[in-house]
Design a protein around this motif. Structure first.
Motif, mmCIF file in Angstrom:
data_model
loop_
_atom_site.group_PDB
_atom_site.id
_atom_site.type_symbol
_atom_site.label_atom_id
_atom_site.label_comp_id
_atom_site.label_asym_id
_atom_site.label_seq_id
_atom_site.Cartn_x
_atom_site.Cartn_y
_atom_site.Cartn_z
ATOM 1 N N VAL A 106 0.850 -1.189 0.000
ATOM 2 C CA VAL A 106 0.000 0.000 0.000
ATOM 3 C C VAL A 106 0.889 1.243 0.000
ATOM 4 O O VAL A 106 1.424 1.640 1.031
ATOM 5 C CB VAL A 106 -0.942 0.000 1.215
ATOM 6 N N GLY A 107 1.082 1.847 -1.161
ATOM 7 C CA GLY A 107 1.872 3.066 -1.242
ATOM 8 C C GLY A 107 3.089 2.943 -2.130
ATOM 9 O O GLY A 107 3.689 1.865 -2.274
ATOM 10 N N PHE A 108 3.479 4.092 -2.735
ATOM 11 C CA PHE A 108 4.590 4.109 -3.692
ATOM 12 C C PHE A 108 5.918 3.705 -3.077
ATOM 13 O O PHE A 108 6.827 3.265 -3.777
ATOM 14 C CB PHE A 108 4.716 5.487 -4.342
ATOM 15 N N ALA A 109 6.041 3.829 -1.759
ATOM 16 C CA ALA A 109 7.306 3.470 -1.108
ATOM 17 C C ALA A 109 7.618 1.984 -1.242
ATOM 18 O O ALA A 109 8.770 1.567 -1.065
ATOM 19 C CB ALA A 109 7.260 3.858 0.377
ATOM 20 N N TYR A 110 6.617 1.183 -1.580
ATOM 21 C CA TYR A 110 6.831 -0.257 -1.730
ATOM 22 C C TYR A 110 7.381 -0.652 -3.100
ATOM 23 O O TYR A 110 7.626 -1.839 -3.340
ATOM 24 C CB TYR A 110 5.526 -1.017 -1.475
ATOM 25 N N ALA A 111 7.569 0.283 -3.996
ATOM 26 C CA ALA A 111 7.952 -0.070 -5.363
ATOM 27 C C ALA A 111 9.211 -0.936 -5.434
ATOM 28 O O ALA A 111 9.197 -2.004 -6.074
ATOM 29 C CB ALA A 111 8.109 1.185 -6.211
ATOM 30 N N PRO A 112 10.342 -0.547 -4.812
ATOM 31 C CA PRO A 112 11.524 -1.409 -4.907
ATOM 32 C C PRO A 112 11.293 -2.796 -4.305
ATOM 33 O O PRO A 112 11.768 -3.808 -4.844
ATOM 34 C CB PRO A 112 12.591 -0.639 -4.114
ATOM 35 N N ALA A 113 10.532 -2.843 -3.210
ATOM 36 C CA ALA A 113 10.296 -4.125 -2.542
ATOM 37 C C ALA A 113 9.392 -5.023 -3.372
ATOM 38 O O ALA A 113 9.629 -6.236 -3.475
ATOM 39 C CB ALA A 113 9.685 -3.878 -1.164
ATOM 40 N N VAL A 114 8.350 -4.462 -3.955
ATOM 41 C CA VAL A 114 7.459 -5.261 -4.794
ATOM 42 C C VAL A 114 8.214 -5.797 -6.003
ATOM 43 O O VAL A 114 8.064 -6.969 -6.375
ATOM 44 C CB VAL A 114 6.238 -4.430 -5.235
ATOM 45 N N LYS A 115 9.024 -4.970 -6.613
ATOM 46 C CA LYS A 115 9.790 -5.420 -7.780
ATOM 47 C C LYS A 115 10.685 -6.600 -7.423
ATOM 48 O O LYS A 115 10.752 -7.598 -8.163
ATOM 49 C CB LYS A 115 10.638 -4.267 -8.319
ATOM 50 N N GLU A 116 11.378 -6.521 -6.285
ATOM 51 C CA GLU A 116 12.292 -7.593 -5.875
ATOM 52 C C GLU A 116 11.533 -8.850 -5.480
ATOM 53 O O GLU A 116 11.889 -9.968 -5.888
ATOM 54 C CB GLU A 116 13.159 -7.116 -4.705
ATOM 55 N N ALA A 117 10.482 -8.699 -4.686
ATOM 56 C CA ALA A 117 9.736 -9.866 -4.225
ATOM 57 C C ALA A 117 9.015 -10.562 -5.370
ATOM 58 O O ALA A 117 8.966 -11.795 -5.432
ATOM 59 C CB ALA A 117 8.741 -9.455 -3.145
ATOM 60 N N ALA A 118 8.461 -9.789 -6.296
ATOM 61 C CA ALA A 118 7.733 -10.381 -7.418
ATOM 62 C C ALA A 118 8.649 -11.230 -8.292
ATOM 63 O O ALA A 118 8.225 -12.259 -8.834
ATOM 64 C CB ALA A 118 7.075 -9.286 -8.250
ATOM 65 N N ALA A 119 9.892 -10.810 -8.419
ATOM 66 C CA ALA A 119 10.848 -11.584 -9.219
ATOM 67 C C ALA A 119 11.162 -12.929 -8.564
ATOM 68 O O ALA A 119 11.428 -13.919 -9.257
ATOM 69 C CB ALA A 119 12.121 -10.778 -9.422
ATOM 70 N N LYS A 120 11.111 -12.968 -7.243
ATOM 71 C CA LYS A 120 11.427 -14.206 -6.518
ATOM 72 C C LYS A 120 10.236 -15.152 -6.433
ATOM 73 O O LYS A 120 10.405 -16.352 -6.223
ATOM 74 C CB LYS A 120 11.911 -13.863 -5.110
ATOM 75 N N PHE A 121 9.024 -14.613 -6.568
ATOM 76 C CA PHE A 121 7.804 -15.427 -6.453
ATOM 77 C C PHE A 121 6.934 -15.215 -7.689
ATOM 78 O O PHE A 121 5.887 -14.575 -7.626
ATOM 79 C CB PHE A 121 7.034 -15.043 -5.183
ATOM 80 N N PRO A 122 7.346 -15.759 -8.827
ATOM 81 C CA PRO A 122 6.642 -15.483 -10.088
ATOM 82 C C PRO A 122 5.225 -16.030 -10.155
ATOM 83 O O PRO A 122 4.436 -15.582 -11.000
ATOM 84 C CB PRO A 122 7.535 -16.147 -11.139
ATOM 85 N N LYS A 123 4.867 -16.983 -9.293
ATOM 86 C CA LYS A 123 3.519 -17.548 -9.321
ATOM 87 C C LYS A 123 2.564 -16.834 -8.367
ATOM 88 O O LYS A 123 1.385 -17.167 -8.316
ATOM 89 C CB LYS A 123 3.562 -19.036 -9.002
ATOM 90 N N ILE A 124 3.078 -15.860 -7.629
ATOM 91 C CA ILE A 124 2.262 -15.036 -6.755
ATOM 92 C C ILE A 124 1.980 -13.708 -7.459
ATOM 93 O O ILE A 124 2.858 -13.125 -8.083
ATOM 94 C CB ILE A 124 2.975 -14.765 -5.416
ATOM 95 N N THR A 125 0.753 -13.232 -7.365
ATOM 96 C CA THR A 125 0.409 -11.922 -7.908
ATOM 97 C C THR A 125 0.661 -10.861 -6.846
ATOM 98 O O THR A 125 0.192 -10.982 -5.708
ATOM 99 C CB THR A 125 -1.071 -11.873 -8.327
ATOM 100 N N PHE A 126 1.404 -9.848 -7.237
ATOM 101 C CA PHE A 126 1.683 -8.716 -6.345
ATOM 102 C C PHE A 126 0.940 -7.489 -6.859
ATOM 103 O O PHE A 126 0.753 -7.307 -8.063
ATOM 104 C CB PHE A 126 3.180 -8.422 -6.281
ATOM 105 N N GLY A 127 0.543 -6.646 -5.938
ATOM 106 C CA GLY A 127 -0.064 -5.379 -6.302
ATOM 107 C C GLY A 127 0.629 -4.252 -5.578
ATOM 108 O O GLY A 127 1.143 -4.436 -4.474
ATOM 109 N N ILE A 128 0.668 -3.097 -6.203
ATOM 110 C CA ILE A 128 1.183 -1.900 -5.537
ATOM 111 C C ILE A 128 0.249 -0.742 -5.865
ATOM 112 O O ILE A 128 -0.191 -0.591 -7.009
ATOM 113 C CB ILE A 128 2.637 -1.584 -5.929
ATOM 114 N N ILE A 129 -0.071 0.029 -4.858
ATOM 115 C CA ILE A 129 -0.963 1.168 -5.020
ATOM 116 C C ILE A 129 -0.142 2.449 -5.088
ATOM 117 O O ILE A 129 0.778 2.653 -4.297
ATOM 118 C CB ILE A 129 -1.975 1.232 -3.865
ATOM 119 N N ASP A 130 -0.453 3.273 -6.052
ATOM 120 C CA ASP A 130 0.171 4.586 -6.259
ATOM 121 C C ASP A 130 1.556 4.515 -6.874
ATOM 122 O O ASP A 130 2.386 5.407 -6.670
ATOM 123 C CB ASP A 130 0.223 5.402 -4.952
ATOM 124 N N ASP A 131 1.829 3.476 -7.635
ATOM 125 C CA ASP A 131 3.096 3.402 -8.372
ATOM 126 C C ASP A 131 2.855 2.628 -9.656
ATOM 127 O O ASP A 131 2.156 1.611 -9.649
ATOM 128 C CB ASP A 131 4.178 2.705 -7.552
#
Length: 353
Positions: free
Chosen positions: A110-135
């Motif tokens: 929840v929030g643009f501050a999560y952008a680097p973390a979502v990008k890194e985590a999504a690459a490690k868990f390709p079968k999980i859907t990630f969402g980010i709000i405001d980025d």
């Protein structure tokens, strides 16, 4: 096949949960079982809050409302996790990875501050859907970038302020001096200027970075609003997360109007004693974004991905009309209808900076 879809409006209400503590942050709710994330199946929804956490009566609480609706409608559990003071991107990565590893799907930052973390985590868990709000900076097949035309609802807030002010001075308090909040400020000022010539807009940002507390310090918001009101502002619009509560408190103390943000702050129980001074709120359907992404994964089995942008045209931004003073002002409502039509048909181009 993943698909991109616009955000639909979802009417949801915020409720309170008790807080417990987990290894990567304080968690409000957690499913009792654990499962592998390797298959991409879901045991529920993982939600990681932005600065200020749950209880801000604004941005984070809107996300929580979407989680509550999804749990009820989709018959799943959810786990929502609070941020920590002075946390790093590595802390956010750990939080998201813990949710994914535990079997939550989708996992939403929840929030643009999560952008680097979502990008890194999504690459490690390709079968999980990630969402980010405001980025919308992440390009990955398993990430949904949920963003909004905040400048459009802010323009309408500016129209409202211009037609409400008696002093011809209004204020804008932004939580942090960043591009996202510049959109709110730009739309608001344009709405004011297009509606009534000669109105002064006083603009102030509380901090330069989120880490300095701009989204999480009601005292800073109150002090900023005090200054603007003492300088003549009789309508103050806040886009400042938890700090906005201080702006509303100040407006009530001075008996002038506040315009809230993200959630319908007139109807927030924690702000009930201030509601006679909350004229409206500039809404964005964060709750609907959380709900729609969750439904796409859990029920539809067709996870959303890519940029999903909410606007006036698809009903995902707008103004709250809970306050009868606002709703029953025929002159104001006619002006707002005209402005909204202009934005939708492109005759009004709303600035973002």
């Amino acid at each position: 096949m993943r698909r991109v879809s616009r955000i639909a409006v979802a009417g949801v209400a915020t409720a309170a949960l008790a807080v417990t503590v987990s290894a990567c942050g304080s968690s409000s709710s957690e499913s009792s079982s654990s499962s592998s994330s390797s298959s991409g199946t879901s045991k529920g929804i993982g939600l990681a809050y932005d600065v200020g956490g749950k209880g801000d009566q604004s941005f984070n609480d809107a996300a929580y409302a979407g989680l509550v609706k999804a749990e009820k409608d989709l018959g799943v559990s959810g786990r929502d996790v609070e941020p920590q003071d002075n946390e790093s991107d590595a802390d956010k990565v750990q939080r998201l990875e813990t949710l994914a590893r535990s079997g939550y799907n989708p996992v939403i930052g929840v929030g643009f501050a999560y952008a680097p973390a979502v990008k890194e985590a999504a690459a490690k868990f390709p079968k999980i859907t990630f969402g980010i709000i405001d980025d919308n900076t992440i390009t990955a097949s398993n990430v949904a970038d949920m963003v909004f035309h905040e400048e459009q609802s802010s323009y309408l807030a500016g129209v409202t302020a211009a037609l409400t002010t008696k002093s011809n001075t209004v204020g804008f308090v932004g939580g942090v001096d960043v591009p996202l909040i510049h959109k709110f400020a730009a739309g608001f000022e344009q709405g004011v200027k297009d509606t009534k010539k000669g109105v002064t807009v006083k603009t102030q940002y509380l901090t330069q970075t989120p880490a300095q507390g701009g989204f999480a310090s009601p005292d800073k918001g109150e002090a900023a609003a005090d200054g603007q009101i003492e300088a003549g502002a009789d309508v103050v619009f806040a886009a400042a997360g938890l700090s906005g509560q201080g702006v509303i408190k100040s407006a009530a103390a001075h008996k002038v109007w506040a315009i809230g943000v993200d959630s319908d702050q007139y109807n927030q129980a924690a702000l009930a004693k201030y509601k006679p001074y909350i004229l409206t709120s500039a809404l964005k359907n964060v709750a609907g974004a959380v709900y729609d992404l969750s439904k796409s994964v859990i029920k539809d089995k067709k996870p959303l991905s890519g940029e999903i942008r909410g606007s006036l045209s698809n009903g995902a931004v707008g103004l709250a009309d809970s306050n009868p003073t606002f709703k029953n002002n025929a002159t104001l409502q006619a002006a707002l209808a005209k402005a909204e039509a202009g934005i939708k048909d492109g005759t009004i181009k709303v600035k973002t900076s």
